[in-house]
Write an enzyme that holds these catalytic residues in place. Sequence first.
Site, PDB file in Angstrom:
ATOM      1  N   GLY A  14       0.787  -1.229   0.000  1.00 40.41           N
ATOM      2  CA  GLY A  14       0.000   0.000   0.000  1.00 40.41           C
ATOM      3  C   GLY A  14       0.820   1.280   0.000  1.00 40.41           C
ATOM      4  N   GLU A  92       8.037   5.000  -6.193  1.00 40.01           N
ATOM      5  CA  GLU A  92       9.029   4.127  -6.826  1.00 40.01           C
ATOM      6  C   GLU A  92      10.452   4.656  -6.643  1.00 40.01           C
ATOM      7  OE1 GLU A  92       8.024   1.342  -7.723  1.00 40.01           O
ATOM      8  OE2 GLU A  92       5.913   1.571  -8.237  1.00 40.01           O
TER       9      GLU A  92
END
Length: 201
Positions: A14, A92
């Site tokens: 998450g 990321e």
Amino acid sequence: MAQLTFIYSTMKSGKSLDLLKTDHAYRERGYQTLRFTSEVDKRYQSATKTKDSRIGKISTRIGLESEAWLIERVNIEELVDIHQPHCILVDEAQFLTEEIILSLVSIVDINNIPVICYGLKNDFRGTLFPGSQALLIYADTLKEIETVCEYCTNKASMNLRFSGDRPVFTGSQILLGDSAYKPVCRKCYLSMKHVYLDISK
């Protein structure tokens, strides 16, 4: 005083959802944010509605998504000057270079803007990603999003890669695709590594 924060976890924990929740909380209060993601993760780039090649997408498994600048394709300092954000959010972050991380450090230290980076800490081989290593060195604050092992009730801390239904422990560091990975605890990871590496000998 602004800080550089690294929020890390395993796959399927998450992280992107937490980023979008944080972004919403800032914007709901009238604050400006800048969202970034890495061009290495190509899964969501083609889904963007804009034709601007500098823009990708942060997407979650529950369907929430938001456009974000591809951090490798833009001048971060220039965007900061234009938008004057109150906070910068980066998804990321494990894919980023140390040079990009140091650019974010400069924004924190010089512009006094908080930067929150989300990403994986280690890869399926149990080694650090370049961006994660730099963040572990330079971040002011480290936070972990906890999730549960796929095989027991322990906290997951490792990413187990699969080829079909078989765990693999060698190969290139980056292989995109959620279905190729499971979050597992250290005990289950090392147990499977021992078994499958013995079988492959």
